[in-house]
Design a protein around this motif. Structure first.
Motif, mmCIF file in Angstrom:
data_model
loop_
_atom_site.group_PDB
_atom_site.id
_atom_site.type_symbol
_atom_site.label_atom_id
_atom_site.label_comp_id
_atom_site.label_asym_id
_atom_site.label_seq_id
_atom_site.Cartn_x
_atom_site.Cartn_y
_atom_site.Cartn_z
ATOM 1 N N ALA A 207 0.855 -1.184 0.000
ATOM 2 C CA ALA A 207 0.000 0.000 0.000
ATOM 3 C C ALA A 207 0.896 1.240 0.000
ATOM 4 N N THR A 208 2.057 1.103 -0.660
ATOM 5 C CA THR A 208 3.110 2.114 -0.580
ATOM 6 C C THR A 208 3.121 3.029 -1.797
ATOM 7 N N GLU A 209 3.180 4.334 -1.554
ATOM 8 C CA GLU A 209 3.201 5.298 -2.640
ATOM 9 C C GLU A 209 4.470 5.186 -3.470
ATOM 10 N N LEU A 210 5.612 4.909 -2.829
ATOM 11 C CA LEU A 210 6.878 4.807 -3.561
ATOM 12 C C LEU A 210 6.841 3.683 -4.596
ATOM 13 N N VAL A 211 6.180 2.586 -4.249
ATOM 14 C CA VAL A 211 6.052 1.484 -5.213
ATOM 15 C C VAL A 211 5.130 1.904 -6.359
ATOM 16 N N ALA A 212 4.028 2.548 -6.029
ATOM 17 C CA ALA A 212 3.075 2.989 -7.058
ATOM 18 C C ALA A 212 3.721 3.950 -8.055
ATOM 19 N N GLU A 213 4.685 4.717 -7.589
ATOM 20 C CA GLU A 213 5.358 5.680 -8.468
ATOM 21 C C GLU A 213 6.278 5.019 -9.494
ATOM 22 N N THR A 214 6.491 3.698 -9.379
ATOM 23 C CA THR A 214 7.365 3.005 -10.343
ATOM 24 C C THR A 214 6.590 2.359 -11.488
ATOM 25 N N TYR A 215 5.259 2.384 -11.432
ATOM 26 C CA TYR A 215 4.471 1.658 -12.432
ATOM 27 C C TYR A 215 4.795 2.091 -13.862
ATOM 28 N N ASP A 216 4.994 3.389 -14.050
ATOM 29 C CA ASP A 216 5.226 3.865 -15.417
ATOM 30 C C ASP A 216 6.466 3.237 -16.032
ATOM 31 N N LYS A 217 7.490 2.998 -15.235
ATOM 32 C CA LYS A 217 8.726 2.398 -15.752
ATOM 33 C C LYS A 217 8.471 0.981 -16.260
ATOM 34 N N TYR A 218 7.653 0.238 -15.536
ATOM 35 C CA TYR A 218 7.332 -1.127 -15.966
ATOM 36 C C TYR A 218 6.495 -1.106 -17.242
ATOM 37 N N LEU A 219 5.466 -0.259 -17.267
ATOM 38 C CA LEU A 219 4.583 -0.207 -18.427
ATOM 39 C C LEU A 219 5.334 0.210 -19.688
ATOM 40 N N LYS A 220 6.284 1.139 -19.548
ATOM 41 C CA LYS A 220 7.073 1.586 -20.708
ATOM 42 C C LYS A 220 7.925 0.467 -21.289
ATOM 43 N N ASN A 221 8.161 -0.557 -20.505
ATOM 44 C CA ASN A 221 8.952 -1.700 -20.978
ATOM 45 C C ASN A 221 8.068 -2.915 -21.254
ATOM 46 N N SER A 222 6.777 -2.635 -21.515
ATOM 47 C CA SER A 222 5.802 -3.683 -21.852
ATOM 48 C C SER A 222 5.712 -4.754 -20.770
ATOM 49 N N ILE A 223 5.862 -4.337 -19.529
ATOM 50 C CA ILE A 223 5.703 -5.241 -18.396
ATOM 51 C C ILE A 223 4.361 -4.918 -17.739
ATOM 52 N N ALA A 224 3.475 -5.899 -17.704
ATOM 53 C CA ALA A 224 2.145 -5.690 -17.131
ATOM 54 C C ALA A 224 2.256 -5.347 -15.645
ATOM 55 N N VAL A 225 1.300 -4.590 -15.156
ATOM 56 C CA VAL A 225 1.243 -4.232 -13.736
ATOM 57 C C VAL A 225 -0.093 -4.706 -13.170
ATOM 58 N N VAL A 226 -0.028 -5.516 -12.121
ATOM 59 C CA VAL A 226 -1.222 -5.963 -11.392
ATOM 60 C C VAL A 226 -1.036 -5.521 -9.946
ATOM 61 N N THR A 227 -2.038 -4.816 -9.410
ATOM 62 C CA THR A 227 -1.838 -4.236 -8.089
ATOM 63 C C THR A 227 -3.127 -4.179 -7.277
ATOM 64 N N CYS A 228 -2.965 -4.345 -5.959
ATOM 65 C CA CYS A 228 -4.070 -4.070 -5.039
ATOM 66 C C CYS A 228 -3.860 -2.712 -4.371
ATOM 67 N N ASN A 229 -2.764 -2.053 -4.721
ATOM 68 C CA ASN A 229 -2.413 -0.741 -4.185
ATOM 69 C C ASN A 229 -3.248 0.325 -4.904
ATOM 70 N N LYS A 230 -4.085 1.036 -4.157
ATOM 71 C CA LYS A 230 -5.020 1.994 -4.765
ATOM 72 C C LYS A 230 -4.406 3.341 -5.103
ATOM 73 N N ILE A 231 -3.189 3.582 -4.665
ATOM 74 C CA ILE A 231 -2.621 4.927 -4.748
ATOM 75 C C ILE A 231 -2.492 5.417 -6.185
ATOM 76 N N ALA A 232 -2.033 4.562 -7.089
ATOM 77 C CA ALA A 232 -1.813 4.999 -8.472
ATOM 78 C C ALA A 232 -3.123 5.322 -9.180
ATOM 79 N N ALA A 233 -4.102 4.424 -9.085
ATOM 80 C CA ALA A 233 -5.376 4.635 -9.776
ATOM 81 C C ALA A 233 -6.166 5.789 -9.177
ATOM 82 N N ALA A 234 -5.836 6.155 -7.924
ATOM 83 C CA ALA A 234 -6.536 7.269 -7.259
ATOM 84 C C ALA A 234 -5.661 8.518 -7.182
ATOM 85 N N SER A 235 -4.538 8.510 -7.877
ATOM 86 C CA SER A 235 -3.643 9.670 -7.853
ATOM 87 C C SER A 235 -4.200 10.783 -8.745
ATOM 88 N N ASP A 236 -3.418 11.809 -8.954
ATOM 89 C CA ASP A 236 -3.808 12.905 -9.835
ATOM 90 C C ASP A 236 -4.355 12.349 -11.155
#
Length: 816
Positions: free
Chosen positions: A557-586
């Motif tokens: 449930a960590t914001e620091l982890v959520a902030e790394t999602y873009d790096k994975y997606l840019k490298n065609s790595i899927a992201v599966v998460t129960c962490n709500k921070i990214a989807a509820a961010s700006d």
């Protein structure tokens, strides 16, 4: 007659030569056999190294030569009985003395000619064939030695001589017609001119020797014995699931060999191809295995259209382009002449239909020479800006699908390109011949491992898809998730054709990687022995492994982890998460992640953000995709708050119930996130966004029921202390609702583009009244569900159900 050829690994040492003897001895039904042998494994390279040292006037050449001598003498001593050794050692030393004289000449002159080089490297096969023939004799085989130089005649193109087939075929025919011994041992690779000067047949020469003899004698089969059990569907060192091809055509074998299958060298096929003599590839170290039979295509109906996937590494791409090429005859001719004169082989060609550019694949080792030669040849056009200087791209590889029957199967090219595209493998150039026996693509060499594996999976593995998981967060939810993966692994593979592997695990202290897959029966021990955790280090390792179908799983449930999602997606790595921070961010960040997911074909799934394992977001997506519109959402979205208010009464104080909810894993690690309404606000925000509305957190009205000093508590222990302090406040909330016959529920609502969350008194006739335990409930009012809403209800909190929701998202990725 049968011809057997044994390569360098098969005759690398005395132990292996014993295996060769056993194979030859097992051919009891054969009356006449030719056994062609290579030099002892690694000796040819040592001969060339010694020559280079001598030419450089490096005295160390003597030590290298001594090592060569020791290799052969040790082999004799291990193979030949002591009573028979002296004569063999004498002959070998005599040959080595001749070799020493040649090296002394090189040392004095400081240069070497192709003729001398051929003479020197011939000693590898000459020595090995003599030792092996003598061993066969003392081992009781009816064997003799015949020097291939007496049979195979060539021109004087030293280094890669051209065979005089008319004379060679005559020599071979008459020799083997009159051969008295059952087994004739011959050195591979070597030949001679009509004057008797030693020549060599170039790369793959020993195979070529065997094929020449097989063709000249109309052998019934040519057997090539090596260290693998035939030609494989892909390189087994890269693709663990690769399997031997039982039967393949000559043309398919040549294509695979051209594109990197090292078992066979393409020119080998020519002498036997004309007479349609079968070639059998066998494993010296596993002779019982079937191997690969190469023969005329029998046009078998229903056979696999793709026979193999191969690759050529260390490729450079040359691109010649410019408006001055359009409609000008002779440009291609000039380009290929330049490369031919520079003795540069072209591996692949592709040209734009506009004639604006020509693209060539060559060996990276020739790139500098090719660039200089082409720019010189087109210097005039370049000076007039009609043609650009040749563009050179290095660090590339070619991958190729090969199969005789690909032309009769639609969509193979589409499968190739879509499979690579889904795994972020960029294609730099494409070539497909009119025969459609080969479809080639140039890719970055760093993607070869992933490309070969994902293509092999697509074309050969019964559609079993390997998913590689990189998991961060192994607390309550993470541990349950790993248990479920471990428990269902067999089911997923057998029923859903998904091979799920956990490649990496991380918590806040340690992280561990295992490219072969972490054992889920002792993952805790592996993690404890891992390296220091680092979010950036974790990502870099995931990226460097570059595995197909990679999925980053965030159970934190960590914001620091959520902030790394873009790096994975840019490298065609899927992201599966129960962490709500990214989807509820700006909202811009939410849209950015969604856009990355689409652009890089990398699923971004967060079903567990709302309702844990309930299919709330998935249902909502399906409604929107089918053209429905959301008007109103009414929901109880916090399993933890529902648990708290269902268990809070006059007999249980509020503090103890919240403590229980935390201990049973229903709340976030910091329960204030749940009780403050922040968690519920995030959930309704996510549902509003998934409904198509542009909304940010600040727009959601939150009516808190907690006292202000509870909201301001800086730590979890201090927060719990405030719950004790304000016990009367919570009791009053309960009493007021109870007096009205109502129950307390924390409700989220979205209507007319506006959202709010807060504690409400729910009357007994309301759908929310009887919501028990940790359950969630969501009511969707839409164009299609106006009077009676679409209702989703069930357990909405807890490690087990949250883990199952993550599991479901993993399966969704696998089905993508």
């Amino acid at each position: 007659m049968k011809v057997l050829k044994f390569g360098g690994t098969s005759v690398a040492n005395a132990e292996n030569i014993q295996k060769v003897k056993a194979i030859v001895a097992s051919e009891k039904e054969e009356k006449n056999m030719a056994v062609v042998v290579s030099a002892l494994g690694g000796v040819t390279d040592l001969l060339l190294k010694t020559a280079a040292q001598a030419v450089a006037q490096d005295e160390n050449y003597k030590a290298t030569l001594e090592h060569i001598e020791d290799r052969h003498l040790e082999t004799i001593q291990e193979l030949i009985p002591v009573t028979s050794q002296s004569g063999v050692i004498s002959q070998v030393k005599q040959k080595l003395n001749q070799l020493e004289t040649l090296y002394e000449g090189l040392f004095l002159l400081g240069e070497i000619t192709p003729r001398t080089s051929d003479k020197i490297v011939s000693y590898g096969e000459v020595l090995s064939s003599y030792i092996i023939a003598e061993f066969f004799k003392v081992a009781g085989l009816d064997a003799t030695l015949k020097d291939s130089r007496d049979l195979i005649k060539t021109n004087k193109h030293f280094g890669k001589a051209l065979v005089d087939f008319k004379l060679t075929n005559t020599n071979c025919y008459f020799y083997f017609r009159s051969a008295k011994q059952k087994v004739t041992v011959l050195p591979g690779f070597v030949a001679s001119t009509s004057e008797g000067e030693t020549t060599t047949l170039g790369r793959g020469g020993s195979d070529y020797t065997a094929a020449i003899i097989a063709g000249a004698t109309d052998a019934k089969v040519l057997e090539i014995w090596t260290d693998v059990s035939g030609m494989f569907t892909a390189n087994p060192k890269v693709v663990k699931q690769a399997k031997a091809i039982a039967k393949i055509s000559y043309e398919e074998a040549m294509e695979l060999s051209h594109f990197g299958a090292k078992v066979l060298y393409p020119p080998t096929v020519q002498p036997v191809l004309q007479k349609q003599i079968p070639i059998l590839i066998k494993n010296t170290f596993a002779p019982e295995e079937v191997g690969t039979l190469i023969m005329k295509d029998d046009a078998e109906n229903g056979q696999q259209p793709v026979k193999g996937i191969s690759n050529v590494d260390k490729i450079a791409l040359l691109t010649l382009e410019g408006v001055g090429m359009v409609g000008i005859p002779g440009i291609s001719k000039r380009l290929f002449e330049v490369l031919s004169q520079a003795e540069i082989s072209v591996i692949m060609i592709t040209q734009a239909s506009s004639e604006h550019s020509i693209c060539l694949g060559i060996s990276a080792a020739d790139a500098v020479k090719a660039e200089a030669a082409i720019n010189t040849a087109f210097e005039y056009e370049i000076s007039l800006n009609k043609i650009k200087p040749v563009i050179v791209e290095a660090g590339l590889s070619i991958i190729a699908l090969v199969g005789d029957h690909m032309k009769s199967h639609q969509g193979l090219s589409g499968k190739l390109f879509s499979t690579l595209g889904k795994n972020n493998v960029n294609i730099r150039a494409i070539a497909q011949g009119a025969s459609e026996r080969n479809i080639s693509a140039v890719i970055d060499e760093k993607d070869v491992n992933k490309a070969l594996n994902v293509l092999h999976e697509r074309f050969f593995e019964e559609q079993t898809k390997q998913l590689n998981l990189f998991v961060t967060g192994v607390g309550n939810v993470g541990e349950k998730f790993l248990q479920q993966i471990h428990q269902q692994k067999k089911f997923l593979k057998e029923r859903l054709k998904l091979n799920v592997r956990v490649i990496a695990l991380s918590n806040s202290r340690k992280m561990v990687f295992d490219e072969g897959g972490i054992s889920l029966s002792n993952w805790k021990e592996a993690l404890d022995n891992g390296e220091q955790a680092s979010l950036d280090g974790f990502f870099k390792k995931v990226k460097s492994l570059n595995l197909r179908n990679s999925i980053f799983v965030d159970n934190t449930a960590t914001e620091l982890v959520a902030e790394t999602y873009d790096k994975y997606l840019k490298n065609s790595i899927a992201v599966v998460t129960c962490n709500k921070i990214a989807a509820a961010s700006d909202y811009k960040n939410y849209q950015y992640l969604k856009r990355l997911s689409h652009n890089y074909n990398a699923p971004f799934l967060f079903e567990t953000n709302v309702g844990a394992g309930l299919p709330i977001i998935d249902t909502l997506k399906n409604l929107i995709a089918s053209g429905d519109r959301i008007h109103t959402i009414k929901a109880v979205l916090s399993g933890s708050l529902n648990f708290v208010f269902n268990n809070f009464d006059t007999e249980h104080n509020f503090h103890d119930v919240v403590q229980q909810a935390k201990e049973e894993g229903y709340t976030e690690p910091d329960p204030k996130i749940d009780l403050s309404g922040v968690d519920v606000a995030r959930k309704i925000l996510i549902l509003a966004r998934e409904s198509g509305f542009e909304l940010d957190m600040e727009a959601i009205k939150n009516d808190p029921f907690l006292p202000q000093d509870s909201l301001d508590a800086p730590t979890v222990p201090e927060f719990f202390e405030t719950l004790k302090t304000h016990d009367a406040h919570f009791n009053e909330l309960y009493a007021k609702a109870s007096a009205k016959g109502a129950r307390l529920k924390y409700v989220a609502s979205f209507e007319d583009g506006k959202a709010k969350v807060g504690l409400e008194e729910i009357p007994s006739d309301h759908p929310f009244y009887n919501l028990e335990g940790k359950d969630n409930i969501v009511l969707f009012y839409t164009d299609r569900y106006q009077e009676q809403p679409l209702l989703i209800k069930g357990a909405g909190a807890g490690a087990d159900v949250t883990a199952s929701g993550i599991f479901a998202d993993i399966i969704r990725v696998g089905s993508n």
